[in-house]
Design a protein around this motif. Structure first.
Motif, PDB file in Angstrom:
ATOM      1  N   VAL A   1      22.196  46.220  21.542  1.00 29.05           N
ATOM      2  CA  VAL A   1      21.892  45.345  20.406  1.00 29.05           C
ATOM      3  C   VAL A   1      20.523  45.686  19.825  1.00 29.05           C
ATOM      4  O   VAL A   1      20.315  45.610  18.616  1.00 29.05           O
ATOM      5  CB  VAL A   1      21.950  43.850  20.825  1.00 29.05           C
TER       6      VAL A   1
ATOM      7  N   THR B   1      18.798  47.905  18.345  1.00 26.48           N
ATOM      8  CA  THR B   1      19.041  49.182  17.684  1.00 26.48           C
ATOM      9  C   THR B   1      17.778  49.908  17.256  1.00 26.48           C
ATOM     10  O   THR B   1      17.794  51.134  17.121  1.00 26.48           O
ATOM     11  CB  THR B   1      19.971  49.011  16.468  1.00 26.48           C
ATOM     12  N   ASP B   2      16.670  49.195  17.041  1.00 28.78           N
ATOM     13  CA  ASP B   2      15.442  49.888  16.658  1.00 28.78           C
ATOM     14  C   ASP B   2      14.596  50.293  17.857  1.00 28.78           C
ATOM     15  O   ASP B   2      13.569  50.949  17.714  1.00 28.78           O
ATOM     16  CB  ASP B   2      14.606  49.078  15.657  1.00 28.78           C
TER      17      ASP B   2
ATOM     18  N   GLU C   1      18.124  40.191  12.550  1.00 26.05           N
ATOM     19  CA  GLU C   1      18.930  41.215  11.868  1.00 26.05           C
ATOM     20  C   GLU C   1      19.813  41.974  12.849  1.00 26.05           C
ATOM     21  O   GLU C   1      20.981  42.245  12.580  1.00 26.05           O
ATOM     22  CB  GLU C   1      18.018  42.187  11.096  1.00 26.05           C
ATOM     23  N   GLU C   2      19.255  42.321  14.013  1.00 26.72           N
ATOM     24  CA  GLU C   2      20.038  43.032  15.017  1.00 26.72           C
ATOM     25  C   GLU C   2      21.141  42.140  15.578  1.00 26.72           C
ATOM     26  O   GLU C   2      22.257  42.620  15.836  1.00 26.72           O
ATOM     27  CB  GLU C   2      19.127  43.526  16.148  1.00 26.72           C
TER      28      GLU C   2
ATOM     29  N   VAL D   1      22.696  39.762  13.893  1.00 27.18           N
ATOM     30  CA  VAL D   1      23.723  39.701  12.845  1.00 27.18           C
ATOM     31  C   VAL D   1      24.566  40.974  12.867  1.00 27.18           C
ATOM     32  O   VAL D   1      25.804  40.918  12.793  1.00 27.18           O
ATOM     33  CB  VAL D   1      23.085  39.471  11.454  1.00 27.18           C
ATOM     34  N   GLU D   2      23.916  42.136  12.993  1.00 24.89           N
ATOM     35  CA  GLU D   2      24.641  43.410  13.055  1.00 24.89           C
ATOM     36  C   GLU D   2      25.560  43.454  14.275  1.00 24.89           C
ATOM     37  O   GLU D   2      26.695  43.917  14.190  1.00 24.89           O
ATOM     38  CB  GLU D   2      23.660  44.585  13.112  1.00 24.89           C
ATOM     39  N   PHE D   3      25.068  42.980  15.407  1.00 24.72           N
ATOM     40  CA  PHE D   3      25.856  42.941  16.634  1.00 24.72           C
ATOM     41  C   PHE D   3      27.107  42.091  16.447  1.00 24.72           C
ATOM     42  O   PHE D   3      28.211  42.480  16.801  1.00 24.72           O
ATOM     43  CB  PHE D   3      24.987  42.404  17.778  1.00 24.72           C
TER      44      PHE D   3
ATOM     45  N   ALA E   1      28.592  41.304  13.690  1.00 25.36           N
ATOM     46  CA  ALA E   1      29.504  41.959  12.745  1.00 25.36           C
ATOM     47  C   ALA E   1      30.329  43.030  13.449  1.00 25.36           C
ATOM     48  O   ALA E   1      31.514  43.201  13.160  1.00 25.36           O
ATOM     49  CB  ALA E   1      28.712  42.566  11.587  1.00 25.36           C
ATOM     50  N   GLY E   2      29.730  43.722  14.396  1.00 25.53           N
ATOM     51  CA  GLY E   2      30.446  44.739  15.164  1.00 25.53           C
ATOM     52  C   GLY E   2      31.543  44.152  16.026  1.00 25.53           C
ATOM     53  O   GLY E   2      32.493  44.835  16.383  1.00 25.53           O
TER      54      GLY E   2
ATOM     55  N   LEU F   1      31.309  37.295  12.266  1.00 23.68           N
ATOM     56  CA  LEU F   1      30.208  37.270  11.319  1.00 23.68           C
ATOM     57  C   LEU F   1      29.493  35.940  11.341  1.00 23.68           C
ATOM     58  O   LEU F   1      30.119  34.888  11.397  1.00 23.68           O
ATOM     59  CB  LEU F   1      30.731  37.548   9.909  1.00 23.68           C
TER      60      LEU F   1
ATOM     61  N   VAL G   1      22.476  34.957   8.405  1.00 24.63           N
ATOM     62  CA  VAL G   1      21.134  35.129   8.947  1.00 24.63           C
ATOM     63  C   VAL G   1      20.608  33.780   9.443  1.00 24.63           C
ATOM     64  O   VAL G   1      19.985  33.697  10.498  1.00 24.63           O
ATOM     65  CB  VAL G   1      20.191  35.750   7.896  1.00 24.63           C
TER      66      VAL G   1
END
Length: 147
Positions: free
Chosen positions: A74, A76-77, A85-86, A88-90, A92-93, A97, A100
């Motif tokens: 999770v 990612t950076d 943000e990470e 939310v991206e997680f 979505a994967g 969904l 924020v």
């Protein structure tokens, strides 16, 4: 989340599907070993009680925890924290969904130092809390049908 066929039990196949949905790899042999380690009654499946026992004993130890692996997937950076943000991206994967604002609210509930990000320890608390929330309790389901 882990019980993909909703039978109230976690099989090795259920576990593999969930772990792969998190973007991680788990072999059939590793899944079988995990199930065998958690399977107190020897039926080849993990019951709610067995799952709770494992979850209660879950600790992050020197890189050999699947929760820790999920944290780094999770993050990612690679900054050692999970941001809104990470998160939310997680989600979505996982085809789950959330906005924020929803992710921020979830994160805020586990961000013990108030820096707006989750450390590994905070993530473990969040992750185990989510597992508890999404894993059905067969006793509660039985009580609901008995009325």
């Amino acid at each position: 989340m882990f019980d993909s066929d909703d039978d109230g039990l976690i099989s090795a196949a259920d576990l593999i599907g969930t772990v792969r949905a998190l973007g991680l790899e788990l072999s059939a042999e590793q899944a079988a070993e995990f199930v065998a380690a958690a399977d107190g009654d020897g039926d080849g499946l993990i019951s709610r009680a067995e799952f709770d026992e494992v979850r209660a004993g879950q600790q992050v130890e020197d890189g050999n925890s699947w929760v820790e692996e999920a944290f780094y997937a999770v993050d990612t950076d690679g900054d050692g924290t999970v941001s809104v943000e990470e998160l939310v991206e997680f989600a979505a994967g996982l085809h789950s969904l959330f906005t924020v604002d929803e992710a921020d609210g979830l994160l805020a509930g586990y961000d013990s130092d108030g820096d707006g990000k989750l450390t590994l320890d905070e993530f473990v608390v969040l992750f185990t809390g989510l597992l508890a929330a999404i894993t059905p309790d067969p006793a509660a389901e039985t009580a609901g049908t008995a009325a």
